[in-house]
Design an enzyme around this catalytic site. Structure first.
Site, PDB file in Angstrom:
ATOM      1  N   ASP A  21      -1.661  -3.864  -0.562  1.00 57.71           N
ATOM      2  CA  ASP A  21      -2.277  -3.190  -1.713  1.00 57.71           C
ATOM      3  C   ASP A  21      -3.109  -1.998  -1.246  1.00 57.71           C
ATOM      4  O   ASP A  21      -3.674  -2.022  -0.161  1.00 57.71           O
ATOM      5  CB  ASP A  21      -3.159  -4.215  -2.459  1.00 57.71           C
ATOM      6  N   TRP A  26      -5.426   4.974  -1.301  1.00 51.22           N
ATOM      7  CA  TRP A  26      -5.475   5.627   0.013  1.00 51.22           C
ATOM      8  C   TRP A  26      -5.062   7.088  -0.125  1.00 51.22           C
ATOM      9  O   TRP A  26      -5.714   7.991   0.406  1.00 51.22           O
ATOM     10  CB  TRP A  26      -4.530   4.888   0.961  1.00 51.22           C
ATOM     11  N   ARG A  34       0.530   9.572  -5.012  1.00 50.91           N
ATOM     12  CA  ARG A  34       0.735   8.151  -4.671  1.00 50.91           C
ATOM     13  C   ARG A  34       1.913   7.955  -3.706  1.00 50.91           C
ATOM     14  O   ARG A  34       1.868   7.091  -2.824  1.00 50.91           O
ATOM     15  CB  ARG A  34       0.996   7.342  -5.953  1.00 50.91           C
ATOM     16  N   HIS A  38       2.667   5.491  -0.374  1.00 47.82           N
ATOM     17  CA  HIS A  38       3.766   4.540  -0.156  1.00 47.82           C
ATOM     18  C   HIS A  38       4.496   4.853   1.148  1.00 47.82           C
ATOM     19  O   HIS A  38       4.855   3.947   1.896  1.00 47.82           O
ATOM     20  CB  HIS A  38       4.746   4.565  -1.333  1.00 47.82           C
ATOM     21  N   THR A  67       7.546  -8.076 -10.356  1.00 47.65           N
ATOM     22  CA  THR A  67       8.216  -7.776 -11.645  1.00 47.65           C
ATOM     23  C   THR A  67       7.299  -6.891 -12.493  1.00 47.65           C
ATOM     24  O   THR A  67       7.776  -6.022 -13.216  1.00 47.65           O
ATOM     25  CB  THR A  67       8.558  -9.062 -12.434  1.00 47.65           C
ATOM     26  N   LEU A 132      12.183 -14.011  14.190  1.00 48.34           N
ATOM     27  CA  LEU A 132      11.266 -13.906  13.044  1.00 48.34           C
ATOM     28  C   LEU A 132      12.092 -13.729  11.768  1.00 48.34           C
ATOM     29  O   LEU A 132      13.089 -12.999  11.777  1.00 48.34           O
ATOM     30  CB  LEU A 132      10.351 -12.680  13.232  1.00 48.34           C
ATOM     31  N   SER A 197      -2.240 -12.390  -7.870  1.00 55.98           N
ATOM     32  CA  SER A 197      -1.257 -11.556  -8.580  1.00 55.98           C
ATOM     33  C   SER A 197       0.153 -12.152  -8.631  1.00 55.98           C
ATOM     34  O   SER A 197       1.127 -11.489  -8.272  1.00 55.98           O
ATOM     35  CB  SER A 197      -1.200 -10.153  -7.963  1.00 55.98           C
ATOM     36  N   GLU A 208      -4.684 -20.525   3.778  1.00 58.61           N
ATOM     37  CA  GLU A 208      -5.965 -19.857   3.961  1.00 58.61           C
ATOM     38  C   GLU A 208      -5.810 -18.444   3.394  1.00 58.61           C
ATOM     39  O   GLU A 208      -4.750 -17.828   3.533  1.00 58.61           O
ATOM     40  CB  GLU A 208      -6.307 -19.771   5.457  1.00 58.61           C
TER      41      GLU A 208
HETATM   42  C1  FPP Z   1       0.627  -1.421  -3.372  1.00 62.14           C
HETATM   43  O1  FPP Z   1      -0.164  -0.273  -3.437  1.00 62.14           O
HETATM   44  C2  FPP Z   1       1.944  -1.182  -2.849  1.00 62.14           C
HETATM   45  C3  FPP Z   1       3.148  -1.355  -3.485  1.00 62.14           C
HETATM   46  C4  FPP Z   1       3.266  -1.814  -4.886  1.00 62.14           C
HETATM   47  C5  FPP Z   1       4.411  -1.055  -2.832  1.00 62.14           C
HETATM   48  C6  FPP Z   1       4.536  -1.540  -1.430  1.00 62.14           C
HETATM   49  C7  FPP Z   1       5.656  -0.842  -0.816  1.00 62.14           C
HETATM   50  C8  FPP Z   1       5.665  -0.299   0.430  1.00 62.14           C
HETATM   51  C9  FPP Z   1       4.558  -0.420   1.386  1.00 62.14           C
HETATM   52  C10 FPP Z   1       6.836   0.497   0.885  1.00 62.14           C
HETATM   53  C11 FPP Z   1       8.188  -0.136   0.911  1.00 62.14           C
HETATM   54  C12 FPP Z   1       8.253  -1.462   1.558  1.00 62.14           C
HETATM   55  C13 FPP Z   1       9.098  -1.845   2.545  1.00 62.14           C
HETATM   56  C14 FPP Z   1       9.171  -3.289   2.836  1.00 62.14           C
HETATM   57  C15 FPP Z   1       9.882  -0.907   3.376  1.00 62.14           C
HETATM   58  P1  FPP Z   1      -0.553   0.286  -4.858  1.00 62.14           P
HETATM   59  O2  FPP Z   1       0.447   1.319  -5.225  1.00 62.14           O
HETATM   60  O3  FPP Z   1      -0.689  -0.844  -5.802  1.00 62.14           O
HETATM   61  O4  FPP Z   1      -1.939   0.934  -4.542  1.00 62.14           O
HETATM   62  P2  FPP Z   1      -3.190   1.060  -5.536  1.00 62.14           P
HETATM   63  O5  FPP Z   1      -3.582  -0.340  -5.912  1.00 62.14           O
HETATM   64  O6  FPP Z   1      -4.217   1.734  -4.691  1.00 62.14           O
HETATM   65  O7  FPP Z   1      -2.750   1.882  -6.695  1.00 62.14           O
END
Ligand code: FPP
Length: 246
Positions: A21, A26, A34, A38, A67, A132, A197, A208
């Site tokens: 998250d 960030w 955004r 990612h 989802t 793994l 969530s 944990e």
């Molecule tokens: C949460 O940050 C992140 C996501 C919903 C997407 C996670 C996806 C990746 C890290 C990239 C693809 C994954 C793989 C496995 C290659 P957020 O967007 O909810 O951030 P925020 O809460 O600050 O808005």
């Protein structure tokens, strides 16, 4: 002493699940879109997978797309799906080199067909790997998973393949997406949020929980080791007293 050296190899969590998250925040902090968050989140995924493989974690489940995430702006969803395809393509070598097998949980059929295709290809090519298991939660909802388990168990009862008396924890486990995986020992959530969530609700019954304020793109090997060390300092009593464990 280096963080990695402080880890007790004999008391590793078998299954670590991560709620990645903070990508958006960030990026915002840096005045970027955004998408930029990612993209940098993928780097953190690579670091985390490598460190889990290095110390000998058996299963790593990453919450990549819930989802509920389908409700995000269309462009962001498309971008995430593309990022997934390009990352899978790029990281296949890393998976093969490190003897890692890819799996996925969630309603995979709702993903765009090119995403499904790439996902299935990488799953197929890595299925013999044993070091793994990298398990991606995609279009995943724990409550939906449990609803499906109820439906499938009910069908077996209606068809006389199962009796009501036979239903127990194992039967339920065996009807979840995670049927072949050990229970989760440790859940990590980044970005300072302290929520589950809709993630692996049944599977984390005795896990944990580790929360860090670090945003996901800044999560790396050292952060992962810190979480493992923190886990190893906890006493997992499973309802017993401290004295009973001695
Ligand atoms: C949460 O940050 C992140 C996501 C919903 C997407 C996670 C996806 C990746 C890290 C990239 C693809 C994954 C793989 C496995 C290659 P957020 O967007 O909810 O951030 P925020 O809460 O600050 O808005």
């Amino acid at each position: 002493m280096q963080l990695k050296e402080q880890i007790d190899n004999l008391r590793l969590p078998k299954h670590v699940a991560v709620i990645m998250d903070g990508n958006g925040r960030w990026a915002k902090e840096k005045g970027k879109l955004r998408v930029f968050g990612h993209k940098n989140g993928v780097k953190a995924v690579r670091q985390t997978v490598e460190s889990a493989a290095e110390i000998g974690i058996k299963v790593l489940t990453l919450y990549a797309f819930s989802t509920e995430n389908w409700n995000r702006p269309k462009l962001e969803v498309e971008m995430l799906m593309n990022l997934l395809v390009s990352s899978l393509k790029k990281e296949l070598k890393l998976l093969l080199k490190n003897n890692i097998s890819l799996r996925a949980i969630g309603d995979i059929t709702t993903l765009p067909s090119r995403t499904q295709k790439m996902l299935n290809e990488v799953i197929e090519k890595t299925k013999g790997n044993t070091h793994l298991i990298l398990n991606l939660a995609l279009s995943y909802s724990s409550k939906e998973e449990i609803v499906n388990a109820f439906k499938n168990i009910s069908k077996k009862i209606v068809n006389n393949e199962l009796s009501v008396e036979e239903i127990d924890k194992n039967i339920i486990n065996n009807h979840l997406y995670t049927r072949n995986l050990p229970n989760v020992d440790l859940v990590i959530r980044t970005s300072g949020e302290k929520r589950i969530s809709n993630f692996l609700l049944w599977q984390i019954a005795y896990a944990e929980l580790y929360f860090t304020s670090v945003f996901w793109p800044d999560f790396g090997k050292e952060e992962f080791y810190k979480a493992i060390i923190d886990y190893q300092q906890r006493e997992r009593r499973f309802g017993k007293t401290s004295e009973q464990l001695k």
